[in-house]
Design a protein around this motif. Structure first.
Motif, PDB file in Angstrom:
ATOM      1  N   ASN A  34       0.807  -1.229   0.095  1.00  0.00           N
ATOM      2  CA  ASN A  34      -0.182   0.022   0.218  1.00  0.00           C
ATOM      3  C   ASN A  34       0.730   1.213  -0.095  1.00  0.00           C
ATOM      4  OD1 ASN A  34      -2.225  -1.486  -0.106  1.00  0.00           O
ATOM      5  ND2 ASN A  34      -2.724  -1.319   2.127  1.00  0.00           N
ATOM      6  N   LEU A  35       1.938   1.203   0.844  1.00  0.00           N
ATOM      7  CA  LEU A  35       2.704   2.465   0.857  1.00  0.00           C
ATOM      8  C   LEU A  35       3.461   2.763  -0.454  1.00  0.00           C
ATOM      9  CD1 LEU A  35       4.440   2.038   4.450  1.00  0.00           C
ATOM     10  CD2 LEU A  35       2.952   3.638   3.694  1.00  0.00           C
ATOM     11  N   ARG A  36       4.074   1.612  -0.872  1.00  0.00           N
ATOM     12  CA  ARG A  36       4.525   1.867  -2.604  1.00  0.00           C
ATOM     13  C   ARG A  36       3.463   2.264  -3.657  1.00  0.00           C
ATOM     14  NH1 ARG A  36       9.459  -0.720  -3.630  1.00  0.00           N
ATOM     15  NH2 ARG A  36       9.348   0.626  -5.597  1.00  0.00           N
ATOM     16  N   GLY A  37       2.184   1.915  -3.514  1.00  0.00           N
ATOM     17  CA  GLY A  37       1.422   2.496  -4.232  1.00  0.00           C
ATOM     18  C   GLY A  37       0.986   3.968  -3.849  1.00  0.00           C
ATOM     19  N   PHE A  38       1.090   4.383  -2.473  1.00  0.00           N
ATOM     20  CA  PHE A  38       0.833   5.734  -2.271  1.00  0.00           C
ATOM     21  C   PHE A  38       1.886   6.562  -2.732  1.00  0.00           C
ATOM     22  CE2 PHE A  38      -1.541   4.066   1.802  1.00  0.00           C
ATOM     23  CZ  PHE A  38      -2.876   3.567   1.078  1.00  0.00           C
ATOM     24  N   ALA A  95      -5.306  -1.253  -0.685  1.00  0.00           N
ATOM     25  CA  ALA A  95      -5.669   0.321  -1.065  1.00  0.00           C
ATOM     26  C   ALA A  95      -5.502   0.301  -2.559  1.00  0.00           C
ATOM     27  CB  ALA A  95      -4.840   1.055  -0.193  1.00  0.00           C
ATOM     28  N   ILE A  96      -6.663   0.433  -3.178  1.00  0.00           N
ATOM     29  CA  ILE A  96      -6.582   0.426  -4.644  1.00  0.00           C
ATOM     30  C   ILE A  96      -7.051   1.585  -5.213  1.00  0.00           C
ATOM     31  CG2 ILE A  96      -7.397  -0.590  -6.890  1.00  0.00           C
ATOM     32  CD1 ILE A  96      -7.743  -3.225  -5.267  1.00  0.00           C
ATOM     33  N   ASN A  97      -6.316   2.451  -6.058  1.00  0.00           N
ATOM     34  CA  ASN A  97      -6.719   3.627  -6.604  1.00  0.00           C
ATOM     35  C   ASN A  97      -6.854   4.725  -5.376  1.00  0.00           C
ATOM     36  OD1 ASN A  97      -6.594   2.615  -9.266  1.00  0.00           O
ATOM     37  ND2 ASN A  97      -8.722   1.760  -9.082  1.00  0.00           N
ATOM     38  N   VAL A  98      -6.166   4.892  -4.546  1.00  0.00           N
ATOM     39  CA  VAL A  98      -5.928   5.613  -3.135  1.00  0.00           C
ATOM     40  C   VAL A  98      -4.861   6.713  -3.922  1.00  0.00           C
ATOM     41  CG1 VAL A  98      -5.912   6.180  -1.134  1.00  0.00           C
ATOM     42  CG2 VAL A  98      -7.126   4.094  -1.792  1.00  0.00           C
ATOM     43  N   SER A  99      -5.287   7.875  -3.799  1.00  0.00           N
ATOM     44  CA  SER A  99      -3.976   8.944  -4.452  1.00  0.00           C
ATOM     45  C   SER A  99      -4.177  10.137  -3.694  1.00  0.00           C
ATOM     46  CB  SER A  99      -4.023   9.207  -5.830  1.00  0.00           C
ATOM     47  OG  SER A  99      -5.181   9.972  -6.282  1.00  0.00           O
ATOM     48  N   GLY A 100      -5.110  10.652  -2.840  1.00  0.00           N
ATOM     49  CA  GLY A 100      -5.148  11.839  -2.146  1.00  0.00           C
ATOM     50  C   GLY A 100      -4.533  11.833  -0.772  1.00  0.00           C
ATOM     51  N   THR A 104      -4.616   8.759   1.752  1.00  0.00           N
ATOM     52  CA  THR A 104      -3.647   7.656   1.780  1.00  0.00           C
ATOM     53  C   THR A 104      -2.918   7.662   3.462  1.00  0.00           C
ATOM     54  OG1 THR A 104      -1.896   9.723   0.989  1.00  0.00           O
ATOM     55  CG2 THR A 104      -2.894   8.065  -0.576  1.00  0.00           C
ATOM     56  N   VAL A 105      -2.992   8.974   4.158  1.00  0.00           N
ATOM     57  CA  VAL A 105      -2.419   8.912   5.418  1.00  0.00           C
ATOM     58  C   VAL A 105      -3.385   8.195   6.128  1.00  0.00           C
ATOM     59  CG1 VAL A 105      -2.003  10.240   7.303  1.00  0.00           C
ATOM     60  CG2 VAL A 105      -1.084  10.879   5.111  1.00  0.00           C
ATOM     61  N   ALA A 106      -4.678   8.366   6.138  1.00  0.00           N
ATOM     62  CA  ALA A 106      -5.758   7.589   6.966  1.00  0.00           C
ATOM     63  C   ALA A 106      -5.748   6.136   6.579  1.00  0.00           C
ATOM     64  CB  ALA A 106      -7.062   8.077   6.473  1.00  0.00           C
ATOM     65  N   ALA A 107      -5.372   5.703   5.480  1.00  0.00           N
ATOM     66  CA  ALA A 107      -5.036   4.161   5.315  1.00  0.00           C
ATOM     67  C   ALA A 107      -4.096   3.646   5.853  1.00  0.00           C
ATOM     68  CB  ALA A 107      -5.157   3.895   3.631  1.00  0.00           C
TER      69      ALA A 107
END
Length: 157
Positions: A34-38, A95-100, A104-107
């Motif tokens: 998830n962190l990589r994706g963020f 976490a898929i398609n999360v970019s805000g 991202t911090v909440a996730a």
């Protein structure tokens, strides 16, 4: 019949601890991914801050993943090592398609809370079973993760 493993811990106790450590390992893999994706997909006003922060966090997570897997091996058990096993054992969701920024911090906060709760469980179990090596690993990681969570909470407030 010998009930001790090669480092002098009860085999049955080590198996129980390894099961929990494997859950932690699986959750760390999801957290890491998830962190990589963020890091790759962050957009918006917090881009410059969070792009760097997510890289820092996933680099730390990768080191922790290795330490957990090595601890599982040290106590005579086998770490999970497939993505399907991680997905089955983890509580953290992809976490898929999360970019805000706030999203991202909440996730990330939610993932760290899952990890911290599991680490506290493992710490108690390992202490009860006399596994000082796992206690030390969990203690150090809990301290670091609590500090990271505190910083993320400050960012969100």
């Amino acid at each position: 019949m010998n009930t001790l493993n090669k480092i002098g811990l009860e085999k049955e106790d080590s198996q129980q601890i390894a099961e929990k450590l494997n859950q932690l390992l699986a959750n760390y893999h999801l957290y890491y991914q998830n962190l990589r994706g963020f890091h790759w997909n962050i957009k918006g006003e917090y881009f410059f801050q969070l792009h760097v922060k997510f890289e820092e966090l996933y680099t730390v997570a990768l080191t922790k993943i290795d330490a957990i897997a090595e601890r599982i091996l040290t106590i005579g058990q086998q770490p999970l090592h497939s993505f399907s096993a991680y997905l089955n054992a983890a509580s953290i969701q992809e976490a898929i398609n999360v970019s805000g920024g706030k999203e991202t911090v909440a996730a990330t906060q939610a993932g760290l809370n899952v990890i911290l709760n599991l680490e506290r469980e493992i710490l108690s179990l390992a202490a009860e079973k006399g596994d000082e090596g796992t206690v030390a690993l969990m203690s150090e990681d809990i301290n670091e993760n609590e500090k990271t969570l505190w910083m993320l909470n400050a960012f969100m407030s």
